[in-house]
Motif scaffolding. Structure first.
Motif, PDB file in Angstrom:
ATOM      1  N   ALA A 698      32.452   5.346  63.803  1.00 47.14           N
ATOM      2  CA  ALA A 698      31.780   5.371  62.498  1.00 47.14           C
ATOM      3  C   ALA A 698      30.783   4.218  62.403  1.00 47.14           C
ATOM      4  O   ALA A 698      29.662   4.396  61.915  1.00 47.14           O
ATOM      5  N   SER A 724      28.892   9.156  60.224  1.00 46.36           N
ATOM      6  CA  SER A 724      29.649   7.922  60.045  1.00 46.36           C
ATOM      7  C   SER A 724      30.602   8.047  58.866  1.00 46.36           C
ATOM      8  O   SER A 724      31.777   7.672  58.953  1.00 46.36           O
ATOM      9  N   LEU A 727      33.617  10.305  59.593  1.00 53.14           N
ATOM     10  CA  LEU A 727      34.592   9.630  60.456  1.00 53.14           C
ATOM     11  C   LEU A 727      35.396   8.597  59.672  1.00 53.14           C
ATOM     12  O   LEU A 727      36.600   8.442  59.878  1.00 53.14           O
ATOM     13  N   GLU A 728      34.735   7.899  58.754  1.00 56.57           N
ATOM     14  CA  GLU A 728      35.453   6.932  57.912  1.00 56.57           C
ATOM     15  C   GLU A 728      36.481   7.631  57.039  1.00 56.57           C
ATOM     16  O   GLU A 728      37.591   7.112  56.836  1.00 56.57           O
ATOM     17  N   ALA A 737      33.698   5.232  53.239  1.00 54.71           N
ATOM     18  CA  ALA A 737      33.072   6.542  53.436  1.00 54.71           C
ATOM     19  C   ALA A 737      32.189   6.916  52.252  1.00 54.71           C
ATOM     20  O   ALA A 737      31.058   7.387  52.416  1.00 54.71           O
TER      21      ALA A 737
END
Length: 1008
Positions: A698, A724, A727-728, A737
């Motif tokens: 991320a 990113s 993924l967070e 996120a």
């Protein structure tokens, strides 16, 4: 309704207020109450108005059973008291014959003879009133299309007739024509007919949203996938949560199912859950349920029948259960309509939709592309699923598995995660039997190992309190197992976690940063410590104090623990260095550089002596980051280049992605975006070779977004930002996120991708934790603010204004942040001004000014006040001049304050902008001499247009002055002199484009 109207004036005012409400139960109930109130007055016309409002509420609130009843009352009033109906009311009455025909078709309990009788009634009434019959034939065609019989002849009888004043609007008729060609199987002709509506040239209450929903599949079938994506985003927004457009929502669900967007389909289904219970129209229910079944059927066929799904209220549903229930109800509805109609049309159409195969394998509809695995409950998917790498081999034999897990963990190897995950499952089983093997040790030690691993994962997610508690619990179990060295390590980890928690609590902007070692954050700021904080250190700073105390406790713990293995001692040294590295990162003090370097030197010497490769690499990475934090970027780059060479030749290989990520951030700090992009892309490629949790992919995506932005590739940056953020989310870092997604939404708005921005934010705001209020309210407010701005950019002024008004009300309570409230209230005022609600705009502007007094926002407030003045003068002319001047007076006071405070604007000065706006406002109000004086003042403040940035504003000021002088004051000679001099000056300076508008105006003045 708080109180019933006491007279007809209050009634009419209440009717106007209700008309501004969105369709739904609130509006409908209020309309019913207003009819009751109107019946108390001896004023038939007031009752007619109330009944018309009620019928509209029923029609667009998807309550077709009630609409004909209300219309019957209206028709009786018309027959009994025709004089009550003026031309407008009479037009509305005859227009709504079509509404009743539409309502009756939606009710399978109304016999076919009743439908035909209503058509006859409509024809007779139209003929008696000497009205054209094209609307009647339109209704006759729609009935034929509904029945599935005689549609071709009915279409010709309708489409060949000339439109009348009572014909459906152009947009609706275009849609009906296109649907006919679609029914005939001619996608291309249907799309050609639809184009004026799809392009936004024709619209109404339901269009273009209705047409967009039906055009989606024809667009796919004809290869226009990008256009289909665009219309899905725009069209869905036009019908979401609207019960009267439930069929259209069903079409969007179907579209998601047929384009590989099943996860988005389930998200949209959840957003429209009310439609299972609040749609009273059986025909609309049938359309919605069939679309929902297409989606649910597709999800189940992909093996996800046990996923949760949003369905009928009163119970929880899985996809499979809901599909069965939807199928039963929809089959019953189709059978009822076909029984009433004497055809099989509805069952046949339903079967055709359910039998349709996906039209494309995958079509990325939104910036938040997700698969069904992404929406599965957390327990249903592996917590550490690998990306593209083959899963690590996990030993079958329990003793071997335990030994391997510990060995890999000691090395810091990512494959340890798979072993611990397997052991966690085995140990949790009721029938677990621990092996009696000296090499494995007692069960209590294994339980300590599992707790320590769980603590590390909590720390990785910035859950510092949980991490500290778990480490302490693990330490106690290690003590019980006689593992003093492991107990010391666990306690040291707990000390670091508690210090990180203190740092996070003490500084909101640093929340979450403490989970990473300094190497991970080396380029958060690269000024030398002496430049950032001077040489004096505030030892009382709670963040610095916490990390200093943690380090001191670790040193004591290290000294007091005998018989440490080399690996344990190296890990303790690493924790000590990390604590001091975090202190340097927090303080940026030169005084804190040497202690970090000393600890790193100890770690490096010890790890080198005992050949502990993972700790050698870690020490070198810490040393690199320390150079970066101290402002010595060239040395940091030299160090990291050497480390990369070592990692490539000696390993450990899993450190390469992280090291390349750091090198990329160093290159960004050195303003070499190209080199940064290369390093970060390579790091991301190598990250795919390891389990997802082993490398911070991320972070790599986020840094890549920054690098490619510097390279002028914003669309690529947008993809990295959204990746990113997702993924967070998977890692459980939800706040991070949402922050990343917020940045992505703003970037998409900056790029003009308005519908992408809105769709992304709608998805985020529908997340359960956001909806439940579990996410930071300021962060959610930022998401809503960006969405409101996107709605405004997308020309949905009503929705944008409603959101801004709500945000302004909420932000009024932000006593700790009056500046944000000032900006939000100011923007709210502008939107209210655009809507023509200047009284409310004035109130919002006053709120903004009050907040600005506490936390000045000179430029933002000045811009908003000037825009309000322009809007009021433009919309109201001379009548709005005094109020417009009041806004400009406020803007003038802010300009004075800014000048006193030596505030520097980003563009033209506030005084220049104010003078120009005085001129424009005066011109709108017809005060042309005053306008010319103000514009001359603005030109004097602007000076000569030497810079390209100034030339456009200067030329526009000249153009407006020339227009005022030459056209409105009818003094063409001096206006031409002004214009010709300006054209010559701009041309000489090379600003030929800016001169074009002036040349055009000069030509017009000469011609006139």
């Amino acid at each position: 309704m708080p109180t019933a109207p006491q007279n007809t004036d209050e009634l009419y005012q209440a009717l106007q207020e209700n008309d501004r409400r969105p369709y739904g139960r609130t509006r409908t109930v209020t309309a019913e109450e207003l009819v009751d109130a109107a019946e108390q007055f001896d004023e038939p016309r007031a009752l007619v108005h109330a009944l018309l409002e009620l019928q509209e509420a029923y029609t667009y609130g998807s309550e077709p059973r009630k609409s004909p009843v209300v219309f019957a009352r209206l028709l009786n009033l018309f027959d009994e008291q025709p004089d009550v109906f003026d031309d407008r009311l009479r037009h509305l009455l005859f227009w709504r014959f079509k509404w009743v025909g539409h309502a009756l078709r939606q009710l399978p309990e109304v016999p076919l003879t009743g439908l035909r009788q209503w058509l006859t009634e409509m024809r007779d009434r139209y003929e008696k009133a000497d009205l054209g019959l094209q609307p009647y034939y339109g209704q006759a065609y729609q009935l034929a299309a509904h029945l599935g019989e005689g549609a071709t002849l009915a279409y010709e009888l309708w489409a060949s007739r000339t439109r009348t004043q009572l014909s459906d609007c152009e947009a609706c008729e275009i849609c009906e024509r296109a649907l006919y060609h679609l029914m005939e199987g001619d996608d291309e002709r249907a799309l050609s007919v639809w184009e004026p509506v799809l392009a936004g040239k024709e619209s109404c209450q339901e269009e273009p949203a209705r047409s967009m929903s039906y055009a989606l599949l024809p667009l796919l079938r004809t290869g226009r996938t990008d256009r289909a994506r665009e219309l899905h985003l725009a069209g869905y927004r036009g019908c979401r949560r609207n019960p009267s457009m439930s069929q259209e929502v069903g079409r969007h669900l179907e579209f998601c199912a047929l384009t590989g967007n099943e996860a988005r389909g389930l998200e949209l289904l959840a957003e429209n859950r009310i439609m299972f219970d609040e749609v009273d129209s059986p025909l609309d229910q049938l359309g919605f349920l069939t679309g929902a079944e297409v989606l649910l059927q597709r999800v189940e066929s992909l093996g996800h029948g046990e996923l949760p799904a949003a369905g009928y209220a009163g119970r929880t549903w899985t996809v499979a259960d809901l599909r069965a229930e939807v199928r039963r109800r929809a089959d019953d509805l189709a059978a009822r309509f076909d029984a009433r109609n004497g055809t099989t049309a509805h069952a046949d159409r339903r079967r055709a939709r359910l039998d349709r195969a996906p039209l494309v394998d995958t079509l990325e509809l939104t910036l938040r592309a997700r698969a069904l695995d992404d929406v599965a409950p957390a327990a249903a998917i592996p917590a550490t699923a690998p990306t593209s790498r083959t899963a690590a081999a996990v030993p079958d034999a329990l003793p071997e598995l335990i030994v391997r897990a510990r060995a890999l963990d000691e090395q810091g190897h990512p494959d340890a995660q798979a072993c611990w995950a397997r052991l966690r499952t085995l140990v949790a089983a009721r029938d677990y039997t621990h092996p009696d093997d000296p090499a494995v040790g007692p069960l209590v030690r294994l339980r300590a190992d599992l707790l320590a691993e769980e603590a590390s994962r909590a720390g990785d997610k910035d859950e510092f309190t949980d991490a500290a508690d778990l480490h302490e619990e693990a330490a106690a179990l290690y003590d019980d197992a006689g593992e003093a060295g492991q107990a010391a390590l666990a306690r040291a980890c707990a000390l670091l976690a508690l210090a990180e928690k203190a740092v996070a609590d003490a500084s909101a902007e640093n929340a979450g940063e403490g989970a990473d070692v300094p190497a991970e954050n080396a380029t958060q700021g690269t000024d030398a410590p002496s430049e950032r904080a001077g040489n004096d250190v505030d030892a009382t700073d709670p963040k610095v104090a916490a990390l200093t105390a943690a380090h001191a406790s670790m040193v004591r713990l290290h000294e007091e623990t005998p018989d440490l293995t080399p690996s344990q001692e190296a890990r303790l040294l690493r924790l000590r260095a990390t604590a001091l590295g975090l202190r340097l990162q927090t303080s940026r003090s030169e005084e804190h550089v040497a202690p970090v370097q000393a600890e790193i030197d100890k770690l490096l010497a010890f790890a080198t002596e005992h050949d502990i490769a993972v700790q050698v690499s870690g020490a070198l990475l810490l040393r690199t980051s320390t150079h970066a934090l101290s402002g010595d970027l060239p040395t940091a780059v030299t160090e990291i280049d050497a480390l990369l060479d070592r990692l490539k030749s000696e390993g450990p290989a899993w450190h390469l992605p992280r090291t390349l990520g750091l090198r990329g951030r160093l290159q960004l700090a050195l303003h070499d975006a190209q080199a940064a992009q290369a390093d970060l892309a390579e790091g991301l490629r190598l990250a795919a070779e390891w389990p997802a949790d082993a490398v911070d992919a991320a972070r790599l995506h986020g840094d890549l977004a920054e690098a490619v932005m510097h390279l002028g590739r914003p669309d690529e940056a947008l993809r990295h930002l959204t990746r990113s953020a997702e993924l967070e989310l998977r890692q459980g870092s939800r706040t991070d996120a949402y922050c990343t997604y917020s940045n992505a939404a703003q970037l998409s708005l900056d790029l003009g991708r308005v519908e992408d921005c809105i769709a992304l934010l709608d998805s985020l705001l529908a997340e359960p934790d956001v909806a439940a209020g579990d996410v930071d309210d300021r962060l959610v407010a930022q998401l809503r603010l960006t969405r409101a701005r996107a709605l405004h950019a997308g020309e949905d002024l009503k929705a944008a204004t409603a959101e801004f008004v709500a945000l302004a009300a909420e932000s009024a309570g932000w006593d700790d942040d009056p500046g944000s409230h000032a900006m939000i209230a100011a923007e709210t005022a502008v939107l209210l001004g655009e809507s023509g609600e200047f009284d409310r705009a004035r109130e919002a502007a006053d709120q903004a000014l009050a907040a600005h007094a506490r936390a000045p926002r000179y430029e933002h407030l000045s811009n908003s006040l000037r825009e309000l003045a322009r809007l009021q003068a433009q919309q109201q002319g001379p009548h709005g001049l005094d109020s417009a001047r009041a806004f400009l007076t406020d803007a003038g006071r802010i300009a004075d304050e800014a000048r006193t405070a030596e505030f520097e604007t980003h563009g033209r000065s506030l005084d220049t902008a104010l003078a120009y706006e005085h001129g424009r406002v005066a011109a709108y109000a017809g005060e042309y001499e005053e306008a010319l004086i103000a514009l001359d003042k603005a030109l004097a403040l602007l000076g000569d247009p030497n810079r390209a940035d100034d030339a456009g504003e200067w030329a526009e000021c000249i153009r407006l002055a020339g227009a005022v002088e030459g056209l409105y004051l009818e003094r063409p000679a001096p206006a031409l002199t002004r214009l010709e001099a300006a054209i010559a000056q701009l041309t000489a300076l090379g600003h030929t484009e800016e001169a074009e508008a002036l040349t055009s105006l000069a030509t017009r003045l000469r011609d006139e």
